[in-house]
Motif scaffolding. Sequence first.
Motif, PDB file in Angstrom:
ATOM      1  N   GLY A   8       0.842  -1.190   0.000  1.00  0.00           N
ATOM      2  CA  GLY A   8       0.000   0.000   0.000  1.00  0.00           C
ATOM      3  C   GLY A   8       0.876   1.239   0.000  1.00  0.00           C
ATOM      4  O   GLY A   8       2.100   1.157  -0.115  1.00  0.00           O
ATOM      5  N   THR A   9       0.272   2.384   0.171  1.00  0.00           N
ATOM      6  CA  THR A   9       0.996   3.644   0.184  1.00  0.00           C
ATOM      7  C   THR A   9       1.937   3.744   1.375  1.00  0.00           C
ATOM      8  O   THR A   9       3.082   4.164   1.242  1.00  0.00           O
ATOM      9  CB  THR A   9       0.001   4.821   0.217  1.00  0.00           C
ATOM     10  N   ASP A  10       1.454   3.354   2.561  1.00  0.00           N
ATOM     11  CA  ASP A  10       2.215   3.522   3.796  1.00  0.00           C
ATOM     12  C   ASP A  10       2.601   2.220   4.477  1.00  0.00           C
ATOM     13  O   ASP A  10       3.374   2.234   5.434  1.00  0.00           O
ATOM     14  CB  ASP A  10       1.405   4.369   4.788  1.00  0.00           C
ATOM     15  N   ALA A  11       2.042   1.103   4.017  1.00  0.00           N
ATOM     16  CA  ALA A  11       2.325  -0.176   4.671  1.00  0.00           C
ATOM     17  C   ALA A  11       2.138  -1.317   3.692  1.00  0.00           C
ATOM     18  O   ALA A  11       1.429  -1.194   2.689  1.00  0.00           O
ATOM     19  CB  ALA A  11       1.400  -0.372   5.870  1.00  0.00           C
ATOM     20  N   VAL A  12       2.777  -2.418   4.004  1.00  0.00           N
ATOM     21  CA  VAL A  12       2.572  -3.660   3.273  1.00  0.00           C
ATOM     22  C   VAL A  12       1.731  -4.562   4.167  1.00  0.00           C
ATOM     23  O   VAL A  12       2.079  -4.800   5.329  1.00  0.00           O
ATOM     24  CB  VAL A  12       3.916  -4.347   2.938  1.00  0.00           C
ATOM     25  N   VAL A  13       0.615  -5.041   3.626  1.00  0.00           N
ATOM     26  CA  VAL A  13      -0.228  -5.987   4.339  1.00  0.00           C
ATOM     27  C   VAL A  13       0.329  -7.386   4.060  1.00  0.00           C
ATOM     28  O   VAL A  13       0.589  -7.741   2.915  1.00  0.00           O
ATOM     29  CB  VAL A  13      -1.696  -5.904   3.875  1.00  0.00           C
ATOM     30  N   VAL A  14       0.523  -8.148   5.123  1.00  0.00           N
ATOM     31  CA  VAL A  14       1.036  -9.511   5.001  1.00  0.00           C
ATOM     32  C   VAL A  14       0.001 -10.463   5.588  1.00  0.00           C
ATOM     33  O   VAL A  14      -0.447 -10.287   6.726  1.00  0.00           O
ATOM     34  CB  VAL A  14       2.379  -9.680   5.761  1.00  0.00           C
TER      35      VAL A  14
END
Length: 135
Positions: A8-14
């Motif tokens: 994402g823009t500010d984080a990676v979803v795992v």
Amino acid sequence: AGSWYLPGTDAVVVLNLQKSNYGPRYYINFGLWFLGVGPANDPKVTHCHLQTRVERLVDDSCRPSFERLLDLEIEIPDAQRHEQLLHALEGQLRPFVQVGQTLAGLATPDGRALLERSLLDGDGQRFLVSSGFTL
């Protein structure tokens, strides 16, 4: 390795599928790697700044049926299990995946619920506080 990544823009979803050591039961782990802390190189969910199990994100009223779907000792036809699990993930998990990708999303009611139902490590706490969050 049983993990899926959504940048994402500010984080990676795992998301990570984990098999129980004690039987044919599975868990779905959810993590956020905050890009403001450092670059993400396919982080393990156990290394993410925010971590929880999807079962903690599911509404209390839906949790028993969701947990049944992840327990392969409970006989459910494969097609039915697949359809119901996809429906549950779409309805219960998708909102948290969406809000987890941005800091603005984490500031919404669903984002606040995600923060409340998760473990947040020290780096994640410092990053969110420096970004204006009150924890």
